[in-house]
Design an enzyme around this catalytic site. Structure first.
Site, PDB file in Angstrom:
ATOM      1  N   ARG A  16     -69.667 -51.080 -33.601  1.00  0.00           N
ATOM      2  CA  ARG A  16     -69.455 -49.678 -33.971  1.00  0.00           C
ATOM      3  C   ARG A  16     -70.764 -48.989 -34.394  1.00  0.00           C
ATOM      4  O   ARG A  16     -70.787 -48.138 -35.273  1.00  0.00           O
ATOM      5  CB  ARG A  16     -68.404 -49.545 -35.081  1.00  0.00           C
ATOM      6  CG  ARG A  16     -66.995 -49.918 -34.668  1.00  0.00           C
ATOM      7  CD  ARG A  16     -66.023 -49.734 -35.809  1.00  0.00           C
ATOM      8  NE  ARG A  16     -66.259 -50.715 -36.854  1.00  0.00           N
ATOM      9  CZ  ARG A  16     -65.861 -50.609 -38.110  1.00  0.00           C
ATOM     10  NH1 ARG A  16     -65.181 -49.525 -38.488  1.00  0.00           N
ATOM     11  NH2 ARG A  16     -66.108 -51.543 -39.008  1.00  0.00           N
ATOM     12  N   LYS A 115     -54.257 -34.887 -27.979  1.00  0.00           N
ATOM     13  CA  LYS A 115     -54.250 -36.207 -27.348  1.00  0.00           C
ATOM     14  C   LYS A 115     -54.619 -36.110 -25.866  1.00  0.00           C
ATOM     15  O   LYS A 115     -54.228 -35.188 -25.158  1.00  0.00           O
ATOM     16  CB  LYS A 115     -52.864 -36.850 -27.494  1.00  0.00           C
ATOM     17  CG  LYS A 115     -52.466 -37.155 -28.934  1.00  0.00           C
ATOM     18  CD  LYS A 115     -53.336 -38.223 -29.558  1.00  0.00           C
ATOM     19  CE  LYS A 115     -52.961 -38.490 -31.003  1.00  0.00           C
ATOM     20  NZ  LYS A 115     -51.676 -39.162 -31.165  1.00  0.00           N
ATOM     21  N   SER A 438     -52.421 -40.258 -47.395  1.00  0.00           N
ATOM     22  CA  SER A 438     -53.619 -40.974 -47.834  1.00  0.00           C
ATOM     23  C   SER A 438     -54.558 -40.051 -48.599  1.00  0.00           C
ATOM     24  O   SER A 438     -54.595 -38.837 -48.384  1.00  0.00           O
ATOM     25  CB  SER A 438     -54.351 -41.571 -46.635  1.00  0.00           C
ATOM     26  OG  SER A 438     -54.764 -40.552 -45.744  1.00  0.00           O
ATOM     27  N   ARG A 520     -64.159 -41.674 -35.452  1.00  0.00           N
ATOM     28  CA  ARG A 520     -62.964 -42.354 -35.971  1.00  0.00           C
ATOM     29  C   ARG A 520     -62.570 -43.482 -35.027  1.00  0.00           C
ATOM     30  O   ARG A 520     -62.246 -43.263 -33.859  1.00  0.00           O
ATOM     31  CB  ARG A 520     -61.823 -41.350 -36.107  1.00  0.00           C
ATOM     32  CG  ARG A 520     -60.462 -41.947 -36.387  1.00  0.00           C
ATOM     33  CD  ARG A 520     -60.369 -42.558 -37.758  1.00  0.00           C
ATOM     34  NE  ARG A 520     -58.989 -42.904 -38.077  1.00  0.00           N
ATOM     35  CZ  ARG A 520     -58.632 -43.859 -38.915  1.00  0.00           C
ATOM     36  NH1 ARG A 520     -59.563 -44.568 -39.533  1.00  0.00           N
ATOM     37  NH2 ARG A 520     -57.375 -44.102 -39.169  1.00  0.00           N
ATOM     38  N   HIS A 699     -59.941 -32.729 -40.547  1.00  0.00           N
ATOM     39  CA  HIS A 699     -60.981 -33.384 -39.758  1.00  0.00           C
ATOM     40  C   HIS A 699     -62.304 -32.630 -39.828  1.00  0.00           C
ATOM     41  O   HIS A 699     -63.295 -33.069 -39.249  1.00  0.00           O
ATOM     42  CB  HIS A 699     -60.529 -33.529 -38.306  1.00  0.00           C
ATOM     43  CG  HIS A 699     -59.328 -34.416 -38.164  1.00  0.00           C
ATOM     44  ND1 HIS A 699     -58.046 -33.918 -38.151  1.00  0.00           N
ATOM     45  CD2 HIS A 699     -59.204 -35.758 -38.075  1.00  0.00           C
ATOM     46  CE1 HIS A 699     -57.188 -34.921 -38.043  1.00  0.00           C
ATOM     47  NE2 HIS A 699     -57.867 -36.034 -37.998  1.00  0.00           N
ATOM     48  N   CYS A 731     -53.069 -33.375 -42.067  1.00  0.00           N
ATOM     49  CA  CYS A 731     -53.090 -34.820 -41.834  1.00  0.00           C
ATOM     50  C   CYS A 731     -53.506 -35.496 -43.142  1.00  0.00           C
ATOM     51  O   CYS A 731     -53.728 -34.845 -44.160  1.00  0.00           O
ATOM     52  CB  CYS A 731     -54.058 -35.160 -40.697  1.00  0.00           C
ATOM     53  SG  CYS A 731     -53.679 -36.718 -39.851  1.00  0.00           S
TER      54      CYS A 731
END
Length: 759
Positions: A16, A115, A438, A520, A699, A731
């Site tokens: 990564r 998406k 979260s 991400r 985001h 989100c």
């Protein structure tokens, strides 16, 4: 000789590296030059891996700092005015378009993200306006091609096709026909082909995956004219489609004036005979036989036999490839030292898939080495051991699915009966505020989880640390004045992996990362066999959190469809069976949460829209079992228990009746990037249940003003009554910093208070 190649390779690096470099650049820890050098190293490593695997052509242009669709938007100068000069196609302009902010330039509202076809990859949506002007700047692509040529590689540059790029774009402002832009766009592609030809490139790959969709006649007709214009150049073109069969576009695709056609023979294996019958004699067929979207080892003997039959018809006009780009696959199985030998033998990541493609090609060419023959033997042994393994099939789990009754797939009473009971129990104000689940995952949290996993700290120390973090998160929310709280999920590494680790039937990797969007990355678990829940998974944490406050705390679960879609699925059974197994496991968890005193339970299903088959004729079958699975997971609770769900970055218009059929008491969706346009579907359908349209884009690091949130919610109230509306981000907040979160939520709560005072 047949030729071996792939359509693309993972761009994140085997460790990564790209993710960490990009994030370091955003944070000002490295210079742009250092970032560019890291990108160059990642590309060189990717190319070398594919070359060493034995591939004949190496794709170039599949690399992206954030997203390959966005790359093309910059290359064509399709830069919205709010980002400044349309000729400023630099890397910071790219980042501002993607996330609203970059180290240089003024912050602005990020472009929409959604998406990519039916995958968990996200792309930045091109913004198109009437009389759009384009201006070509292919500097980045040409530089990468020159890099590869300097390394002595036989390269195949990759372009996203003009029709697919336009199809993916979204009209902004006055409505018009997007195809009206095609005449101005095609010459830019022609110029790129000329530039590549001047560099000595023989083949260019042009991706047109919309050929796997239901296309209007006008779009079908546009293909022939477009590719007639592009064939005038000496360079050869390989037109690629993937993610599904061609269906009614097969005749169109085989007759387009291109030199080769790539087809996905994993998803469209039934089309091989009509393809062979109708493919012109001059044209190459690239057979995508190695699954680019899953991690299972290929059955090399079976595929060799299949390809040998095809080669008898095509001779040297057969190419061998992956079904689609390997973007969706982890990079290298060699990094996985903790998976036992037998199970490991069933798997293949991107590097190994390249080797499989090369082995298959040499086998059908009659140039197989001793190592290639050994690879076929190893493949046969892996296929046999997997089929016979006791890890796969569990009769008790299969029996429970078979015993599902109709009553288990519904709540006991309709929403209009449940709502007053929930209102009385929860006593929430108008425009109740909450978050998606979260909260920021700090370096300390990740370090503690890592230490516990390695056995460096005790269970007691780990739980004490997590409880302290939960208390901190709750205190923040209470101080901000939120109405419905969450425990923040500090114990969770990922919303799917966390549950998979506690369910029987899953396999986990240490380095199986794939890109979801930008920097991400996710590490999908592997569904190895039948699934069941051996013990409660979240009850302890939710119960602890609820004991700390008098306000309701949501129990947080990931739904069955999302766990399925964001895992690597089995290929030996229909996916609907795995989904129902997951639903039953989650149903047990939901019932246990309710028994533990949790009055609101959120079952997130952000992936339900992405699971749609590409062809509408197949939608109903999928949606029937997907909705059934959600209802099974939620159907065991009392009327007074409120069930939430969350979905993001999806167009709901065409499936709104199925969203309603899920019968969640409250649904939260992404709506800020679309300026509340997504609510049109809910309004027109007269959506009966409650909804929380996301009021700011998590985001982006930009903190929303309270006034902008108020304005967005006022737009929402034009679509739906205030009594149906919740106020929440779009989100989870896992990737954001605490200062950003506190500031944004403070403004969100202030906006809710303003809305209440005006109602």
């Amino acid at each position: 000789m047949s030729v071996s190649h792939t359509l693309g390779f993972p761009r994140i690096g085997n460790k990564r590296q790209l993710k960490f470099a990009v994030e370091a650049y955003w944070q000002g820890k490295i210079t742009q030059q250092q970032l560019l050098e890291e990108g160059q190293q990642v590309r060189a490593s990717n190319w070398q891996t594919q070359q060493q695997a034995g591939l004949d052509y190496i794709p170039v242009g599949d690399f992206a700092w954030y997203d390959h669709v966005l790359n093309h938007s910059l290359m064509f100068g399709a830069i919205p005015e709010r980002f400044g000069d349309a000729s400023a196609t630099d890397i910071d302009t790219l980042f501002r378009m993607a996330r609203g902010q970059a180290p240089s330039g003024q912050p602005a509202a990020a472009c929409e993200m959604t998406k990519w076809f039916n995958t968990n990859y996200h792309y930045i949506v091109p913004e198109l306006k009437k009389n759009q002007t384009f201006k070509l700047d292919s500097t980045l692509l040409l530089a990468e091609v020159k890099e590869a040529l300097a390394l002595g590689l036989k390269t195949k540059p990759v372009l996203l096709g003009p029709l697919t790029w336009l199809w993916l774009g979204k009209i902004k402002g006055e409505d018009f026909d997007k195809l009206s832009l095609l005449d101005d766009l095609v010459p830019l592609y022609a110029s790129v082909l000329s530039q590549l030809s001047d560099l000595g490139i023989e083949w260019v790959q042009i991706d047109e995956p919309i050929l796997s969709l239901d296309l209007p006649p006008s779009w079908q007709q546009a293909f022939e004219g477009t590719y007639n214009k592009l064939q005038a150049h000496p360079i050869k073109t390989l037109l690629t489609t993937y993610y599904g069969p061609l269906g009614d576009n097969l005749g169109l695709a085989v007759n387009l004036p291109v030199d080769g056609l790539h087809v996905d023979l994993v998803e469209g294996k039934e089309e091989i005979t009509p393809l062979l019958d109708r493919l012109p004699r001059y044209k190459v067929l690239s057979a995508g036989v190695v699954n680019g979207r899953n991690i299972w080892r290929a059955d090399l003997t079976r595929l060799t036999d299949t390809l040998a039959t095809v080669r008898e018809r095509l001779e040297d006009r057969l190419w061998v490839s992956s079904s689609c780009s390997l973007l969706h696959s982890p990079v290298d199985l060699d990094s996985e030292s903790d998976i036992n030998h037998q199970t490991r033998s069933w798997l293949a990541f991107a590097k190994q898939k390249c080797t499989e493609i090369a082995v298959l090609t040499r086998n059908i060419n009659g140039t197989a080495t001793a190592a290639d023959k050994a690879a076929l033997t190893d493949s046969d042994l892996a296929v046999a051991s997997k089929a016979a393994s006791s890890l796969i099939h569990k009769p008790a789990v299969q029996g429970r699915v078979s015993a599902l009754t109709e009553s288990m797939t519904y709540r006991a009473t309709p929403f209009k009966t449940r709502k007053p009971l929930q209102k009385e129990k929860l006593d929430l104000p108008l425009y109740p505020t909450t978050t998606i689940g979260s909260f920021p995952q700090t370096a300390d949290i990740r370090r503690t989880r890592r230490q516990f996993k390695k056995g460096e700290i005790s269970l007691q120390s780990y739980e004490t640390a997590m409880e302290k973090e939960i208390q901190t998160v709750l205190q923040h929310q209470e101080a901000l004045g939120l109405d419905v709280l969450v425990h923040g999920e500090p114990e969770r590494n990922d919303m799917v992996e966390y549950f998979g680790e506690q369910l029987d039937g899953f396999l986990f990797t240490g380095f199986g990362w794939v890109q979801s969007y930008g920097s991400r990355c996710v590490k999908p678990p592997i569904i190895l066999g039948d699934i069941e829940r051996p013990a409660p998974m979240t009850v302890k944490w939710s119960q602890f959190a609820q004991q700390q406050t008098s306000k309701p705390v949501k129990g947080m679960l990931t739904g069955p469809v999302t766990i399925l879609r964001w895992s690597f699925p089995r290929e030996d059974i229909d996916q609907s069976q795995s989904c129902l197994q997951l639903a039953l496991a989650l149903r047990d968890e939901v019932v246990d949460l309710e028994s533990a005193g949790i009055d609101i339970i959120q079952i997130d299903e952000p992936a339900i829209r992405e699971g749609l088959p590409l062809r509408k004729k197949d939608w109903a079958t999928y949606l029937d079992w997907a909705v059934k699975s959600f209802r099974v997971s939620a159907g065991g609770v009392k009327d007074s228990t409120q069930i939430h769900t969350h979905m993001c970055y999806s167009d709901f218009n065409e499936i709104i009746e199925y969203i309603a059929a899920m019968d969640a008491d409250v649904i939260s969706i992404e709506a800020s990037r679309s300026d509340m346009e997504l609510l049109n579907a809910f309004e027109q359908f007269h959506y009966p249940n409650d909804i929380g349209p996301g009021v700011y884009d998590i985001h982006s690091p930009n903190v929303p003003e309270s006034s902008s949130i108020t304005t967005l919610m006022q737009k929402a109230a034009e679509h739906l009554p205030p009594e149906q509306l919740w106020v929440n981000p779009d989100c989870g907040l896992k990737t954001r910093s605490w200062p950003e979160v506190d500031a944004a939520l403070k403004n969100m709560v202030a906006a809710a208070k303003t809305l209440r005072s005006c109602s």
